[in-house]
Each structure stands twice: as structure tokens, then as C-alpha cells.
Design a protein around this motif. Structure first.
Motif, PDB file in Angstrom:
ATOM      1  N   GLY A   2      -7.206   8.800  -0.588  1.00 54.17           N
ATOM      2  CA  GLY A   2      -6.861   7.391  -0.502  1.00 54.17           C
ATOM      3  C   GLY A   2      -7.267   6.623  -1.745  1.00 54.17           C
ATOM      4  O   GLY A   2      -6.505   5.778  -2.256  1.00 54.17           O
ATOM      5  N   TYR A   3      -8.458   6.911  -2.269  1.00 54.22           N
ATOM      6  CA  TYR A   3      -8.918   6.203  -3.467  1.00 54.22           C
ATOM      7  C   TYR A   3      -8.029   6.540  -4.664  1.00 54.22           C
ATOM      8  O   TYR A   3      -7.666   5.658  -5.458  1.00 54.22           O
ATOM      9  N   ALA A   4      -7.666   7.822  -4.793  1.00 51.65           N
ATOM     10  CA  ALA A   4      -6.801   8.235  -5.900  1.00 51.65           C
ATOM     11  C   ALA A   4      -5.448   7.521  -5.824  1.00 51.65           C
ATOM     12  O   ALA A   4      -4.915   7.065  -6.851  1.00 51.65           O
ATOM     13  N   GLU A   5      -4.894   7.386  -4.632  1.00 50.45           N
ATOM     14  CA  GLU A   5      -3.599   6.715  -4.483  1.00 50.45           C
ATOM     15  C   GLU A   5      -3.711   5.224  -4.784  1.00 50.45           C
ATOM     16  O   GLU A   5      -2.812   4.629  -5.387  1.00 50.45           O
ATOM     17  N   ALA A   6      -4.813   4.601  -4.361  1.00 50.53           N
ATOM     18  CA  ALA A   6      -5.012   3.180  -4.655  1.00 50.53           C
ATOM     19  C   ALA A   6      -5.148   2.950  -6.161  1.00 50.53           C
ATOM     20  O   ALA A   6      -4.587   1.984  -6.705  1.00 50.53           O
ATOM     21  N   MET A   7      -5.864   3.838  -6.841  1.00 50.67           N
ATOM     22  CA  MET A   7      -6.006   3.717  -8.295  1.00 50.67           C
ATOM     23  C   MET A   7      -4.658   3.903  -8.989  1.00 50.67           C
ATOM     24  O   MET A   7      -4.314   3.165  -9.921  1.00 50.67           O
ATOM     25  N   ASP A   8      -3.882   4.892  -8.547  1.00 48.34           N
ATOM     26  CA  ASP A   8      -2.550   5.105  -9.130  1.00 48.34           C
ATOM     27  C   ASP A   8      -1.686   3.860  -8.969  1.00 48.34           C
ATOM     28  O   ASP A   8      -0.968   3.463  -9.898  1.00 48.34           O
TER      29      ASP A   8
ATOM     30  N   THR B  30      -3.582 -11.578  -4.607  1.00 46.10           N
ATOM     31  CA  THR B  30      -3.209 -12.313  -3.401  1.00 46.10           C
ATOM     32  C   THR B  30      -3.854 -11.617  -2.217  1.00 46.10           C
ATOM     33  O   THR B  30      -4.234 -10.439  -2.312  1.00 46.10           O
ATOM     34  N   GLU B  31      -3.944 -12.312  -1.103  1.00 48.39           N
ATOM     35  CA  GLU B  31      -4.494 -11.665   0.091  1.00 48.39           C
ATOM     36  C   GLU B  31      -3.605 -10.511   0.541  1.00 48.39           C
ATOM     37  O   GLU B  31      -4.104  -9.495   1.035  1.00 48.39           O
ATOM     38  N   ASN B  32      -2.293 -10.660   0.382  1.00 43.59           N
ATOM     39  CA  ASN B  32      -1.391  -9.568   0.771  1.00 43.59           C
ATOM     40  C   ASN B  32      -1.636  -8.320  -0.068  1.00 43.59           C
ATOM     41  O   ASN B  32      -1.623  -7.196   0.453  1.00 43.59           O
ATOM     42  N   HIS B  33      -1.861  -8.495  -1.375  1.00 43.27           N
ATOM     43  CA  HIS B  33      -2.127  -7.342  -2.225  1.00 43.27           C
ATOM     44  C   HIS B  33      -3.497  -6.727  -1.906  1.00 43.27           C
ATOM     45  O   HIS B  33      -3.660  -5.504  -1.964  1.00 43.27           O
ATOM     46  N   VAL B  34      -4.463  -7.552  -1.566  1.00 44.44           N
ATOM     47  CA  VAL B  34      -5.772  -7.030  -1.160  1.00 44.44           C
ATOM     48  C   VAL B  34      -5.611  -6.175   0.095  1.00 44.44           C
ATOM     49  O   VAL B  34      -6.157  -5.069   0.187  1.00 44.44           O
ATOM     50  N   ARG B  35      -4.832  -6.673   1.052  1.00 49.28           N
ATOM     51  CA  ARG B  35      -4.596  -5.907   2.288  1.00 49.28           C
ATOM     52  C   ARG B  35      -3.821  -4.630   2.004  1.00 49.28           C
ATOM     53  O   ARG B  35      -4.083  -3.579   2.593  1.00 49.28           O
ATOM     54  N   GLN B  36      -2.846  -4.712   1.108  1.00 48.28           N
ATOM     55  CA  GLN B  36      -2.048  -3.533   0.759  1.00 48.28           C
ATOM     56  C   GLN B  36      -2.932  -2.435   0.160  1.00 48.28           C
ATOM     57  O   GLN B  36      -2.804  -1.254   0.514  1.00 48.28           O
TER      58      GLN B  36
ATOM     59  N   GLN C 244      -4.964  -0.822   2.877  1.00 44.68           N
ATOM     60  CA  GLN C 244      -4.138   0.132   3.626  1.00 44.68           C
ATOM     61  C   GLN C 244      -4.012   1.458   2.879  1.00 44.68           C
ATOM     62  O   GLN C 244      -4.108   2.534   3.474  1.00 44.68           O
ATOM     63  N   THR C 245      -3.800   1.373   1.568  1.00 47.37           N
ATOM     64  CA  THR C 245      -3.659   2.580   0.761  1.00 47.37           C
ATOM     65  C   THR C 245      -4.952   3.386   0.762  1.00 47.37           C
ATOM     66  O   THR C 245      -4.934   4.618   0.889  1.00 47.37           O
ATOM     67  N   LEU C 246      -6.087   2.715   0.614  1.00 45.21           N
ATOM     68  CA  LEU C 246      -7.381   3.394   0.631  1.00 45.21           C
ATOM     69  C   LEU C 246      -7.584   4.217   1.903  1.00 45.21           C
ATOM     70  O   LEU C 246      -8.136   5.319   1.862  1.00 45.21           O
ATOM     71  N   LEU C 247      -7.140   3.683   3.025  1.00 46.79           N
ATOM     72  CA  LEU C 247      -7.388   4.325   4.320  1.00 46.79           C
ATOM     73  C   LEU C 247      -6.158   5.036   4.879  1.00 46.79           C
ATOM     74  O   LEU C 247      -6.128   5.397   6.057  1.00 46.79           O
ATOM     75  N   ARG C 248      -5.167   5.244   4.043  1.00 46.35           N
ATOM     76  CA  ARG C 248      -3.892   5.805   4.501  1.00 46.35           C
ATOM     77  C   ARG C 248      -4.047   7.144   5.205  1.00 46.35           C
ATOM     78  O   ARG C 248      -3.343   7.445   6.165  1.00 46.35           O
TER      79      ARG C 248
ATOM     80  N   LEU D 216     -13.009  -0.726  -2.015  1.00 45.24           N
ATOM     81  CA  LEU D 216     -11.963  -1.697  -2.337  1.00 45.24           C
ATOM     82  C   LEU D 216     -12.425  -2.656  -3.435  1.00 45.24           C
ATOM     83  O   LEU D 216     -11.634  -3.027  -4.309  1.00 45.24           O
ATOM     84  N   SER D 217     -13.694  -3.041  -3.434  1.00 45.06           N
ATOM     85  CA  SER D 217     -14.186  -3.955  -4.472  1.00 45.06           C
ATOM     86  C   SER D 217     -14.051  -3.325  -5.852  1.00 45.06           C
ATOM     87  O   SER D 217     -13.755  -4.017  -6.834  1.00 45.06           O
TER      88      SER D 217
END
Length: 351
Positions: free
Chosen positions: A88-94, A106-112, A115-119, A206-207
Motif C-alpha cells: 500500500g505504501y509503495a502504491e501511494a508513493m507511486d 484537498t481533503e478528497n486527495h488526503v482520503r484518496q 484509501q491507497t495506503l490501506l488498499r 499518511l503524514s
């Protein structure tokens, strides 16, 4: 959120100037071949993924992270919590590396990104991308795993949406208006985000993803080539102390931002110093490559194009005699240009 009243001494001002000087020189510094730059970025990504997940308790080494990510495309489900967090972390970084130009805070991008981190984590499916509904204070445990007290009281679930809206709005306004230096704005965002602890889980990871996003959007284009997460892992105790020293003052009329901002800037300095040293090593290696045998150069080129190769695969690619190939591989391993993994018939090589 109130505008922070910030007044820092000459040491922190000097740190900002030094980091910005490196930022300004980056285009001139990255004179390596595209293949070497790509390899440098790959190493930094593996270090970032490994370090950030280990800060939160994962156990996979960098070698295990590298192996997992090289096989990730063919894996349909990750069997352990550690593997799920790494993937999940690798995908969020990509996602951040590829889309940061269009990914405004934006809050939407933070939520997105959450979601990717915990996919890949079924356990977290219920709260992916959603603000917390239960208290998640930072607590201490004894040697037997029993909770012995609250270390830090985070924002209550009821207040979290309002505080996140205010934090994101303040951060965007401060960055757009350039009312504060962007590194100061990013530091204030991170420490406040972690004080809110908006999600049930994965706030720390996420931070750090959001830190990379904000740094890239602020023009620090060298960030993907050196791991900030590795610097934080190496200074984990100081990381938590700096966070707590600032966070425990956030409700005061004049919060004490300096412990965290100072730690954050010193980490950024170590990150850019590490990258400068690696660039110099790569330049020396690039110069030394001119004296390598032709087969050694072919091996390096093959490994730049492939994450891992066996002797049989290298023999097929280069058309070389296996015995000669083994000699060249031993030389490259001894020089530190190539890593050998596995044993006997399971042996494989990577840069």
C-alpha cells in the motif's frame, strides 16, 4: 486554525537557506545518465517504503521489501499485515510521484491517499478513506501489552472533520499567498495533522506520504531520489520527542513550534546531504565504468533494465560463456556495483 506566530533563530534560517540552495542546484547536479538516476530513485523508494512501515512496527527489511515489490504484479493477495502495508505504501508513493502536479492538497486527495495506503488490508476495509469514528489517543503499553496511560490526546472524532477542513484551508492559503516559507508551512501541517490523527489507522504513514506530496508541489524535485523516511527511522526517538514537545503546546496561545520545525528541517538537511554524497559516488562509478570489461558493462545494462536476473538469464541476454560471466559477476559484487541474493540454483543478482 490560527496563523502560527513563528520567530526562529539564525540556525533554522541557515538550514532553510542551505536546503533551498540545494533545491536551486538540483537541475545542474543531476548530470548522471538516465539509467543511473532511475536506479538511484529505485533505491530511495525501497528505503522509503521499508523505513516508513518499520517506524509503525512492520518488520520487513529493505531486501525483503525489494523482493516483495519485484513480485507485486503477480501477487493477487498479500498474506501478512507487513506485506499489505508495504504494498500500500509503495502504491501511494507511486501515485504521488506520478500525479503530484495535479494533486493539490484537498481533503478528497488526503482520503484518496489513505484509501491507497490501506488498499490491500481487508482488516481496514471499513474505514479506508474515512475519518475516524472512535477515539485513537496515542497510548503507552507495558511489557505485557497492557495499556498503562495516554501519551497524547488526539482530536475527538466529532471535531475531526472541522479541524481537518481548517488545517487544509490554512495550508493551501499559506502556500498560495507565500505568507510563510513553504518548508515552515509543511512542517506546521504535518505536526498538526498528527495531532488531529484524523483516521482510525495509518496516520503516521499518511503524514509521510503527504510530506512528499507537499515538498514536490513546492518545487523540491530531488525528493524522490533520497529517502526522508530513512532519516526519520534513524532518528525515531527524536522524531517522537519533537512531535510531542510541540503537540503538547498546540492549545496554548503561542504554541512552541520550534522543537518540531527544527527536527523537520534537520531531517531535510540530512536527506539532501545523503543525496549529494550518493550523486558523487555515482559520478565516480560512472567514470570507473569506462575501464570495465565489455561483458561487465553488458551485465550492468541488463540489471538496469531488469530488477533481478539469474546467471541463466544473464547468459541468455549477453550470450556469454557462463564461467566468464561468473568471474565478471564476482568482480561486480566485490566492487559493490551488484548484489548477490539467494543460494545455489536460487541465486539471483540485482543492482
Amino acid at each position: 486554525m490560527r496563523d502560527p506566530k513563528l520567530a526562529f533563530g539564525p540556525d533554522l534560517v541557515k538550514l532553510i537557506a542551505e536546503i533551498d540552495e540545494f533545491k536551486g542546484r538540483w537541475e545542474a547536479l543531476k548530470t548522471l545518465s538516465p539509467d543511473r538516476l532511475s536506479a538511484l530513485r529505485k533505491v530511495a523508494t525501497i528505503e522509503s517504503v521499508g523505513s516508513s512501515t518499520r517506524i509503525e512496527g512492520a518488520k520487513l527489511s529493505d531486501a525483503e521489501v525489494e523482493d516483495l515489490l519485484s513480485r507485486a504484479i503477480s501477487i493477487t493477495a498479500f498474506s501478512t499485515r507487513d506485506e499489505q502495508e508495504v504494498a500500500g505504501y509503495a502504491e501511494a508513493m507511486d501515485l504521488v510521484f506520478e500525479a503530484h502536479v495535479d494533486m493539490r492538497l484537498t481533503e478528497n486527495h488526503v482520503r484518496q491517499l489513505h484509501q491507497t495506503l490501506l488498499r490491500h488490508s481487508d482488516k481496514d476495509a471499513r474505514h479506508r478513506g474515512s475519518y475516524k469514528t472512535l477515539s485513537n489517543n496515542v497510548v503507552a503499553f507495558d511489557a505485557d501489552g497492557r495499556q498503562i496511560g495516554v501519551v497524547f490526546e488526539t482530536t475527538a472524532p466529532f471535531d475531526t472533520p472541522r479541524e481537518m477542513e481548517a488545517l487544509v484551508a490554512w495550508t493551501r492559503k499559506a502556500l498560495d499567498e507565500e505568507s510563510l516559507h513553504p518548508l515552515i508551512v509543511i512542517a506546521v501541517f504535518v505536526v498538526t495533522f498528527l495531532a488531529i490523527h484524523p483516521f482510525q489507522d495509518a496516520n503516521g504513514r499518511l503524514s509521510r506520504v503527504l510530506t512528499t506530496l507537499l515538498l514536490l508541489r513546492a518545487g523540491y524535485a530531488y525528493v524522490p531520489y533520497a529517502s526522508l523516511e530513512r532519516v526519520i527511522e534513524e532518528n525515531k526517538d527524536l522524531y517522537y520527542k519533537a512531535l510531542r514537545r510541540t503537540q503538547t503546546t498546540l492549545e496554548n496561545e503561542t504554541p512552541d513550534w520550534e522543537p518540531w520545525v527544527g527536527f523537520f528541517l534537520r531531517c531535510l538537511k540530512r536527506q539532501k546531504d545523503s543525496l549529494a554524497a550518493r550523486l558523487e559516488q555515482e559520478r565516480l562509478a560512472e567514470g570507473a565504468d569506462a575501464n570495465l570489461p565489455a561483458l561487465s558493462l553488458e551485465v550492468l545494462k541488463a540489471l538496469q533494465a531488469n530488477e533481478r536476473l539469474t546467471i541463466a538469464q544473464l547468459a541468455s541476454i549477453t550470450g556469454a560463456n557462463r564461467n566468464t560471466l561468473k568471474v565478471r559477476l564476482r568482480e561486480l559484487v566485490a566492487d559493490g556495483r551488484v548484489k548477490r541474493r539467494g543460494k545455489a540454483r536460487a541465486t539471483w543478482y540485482s543492482l
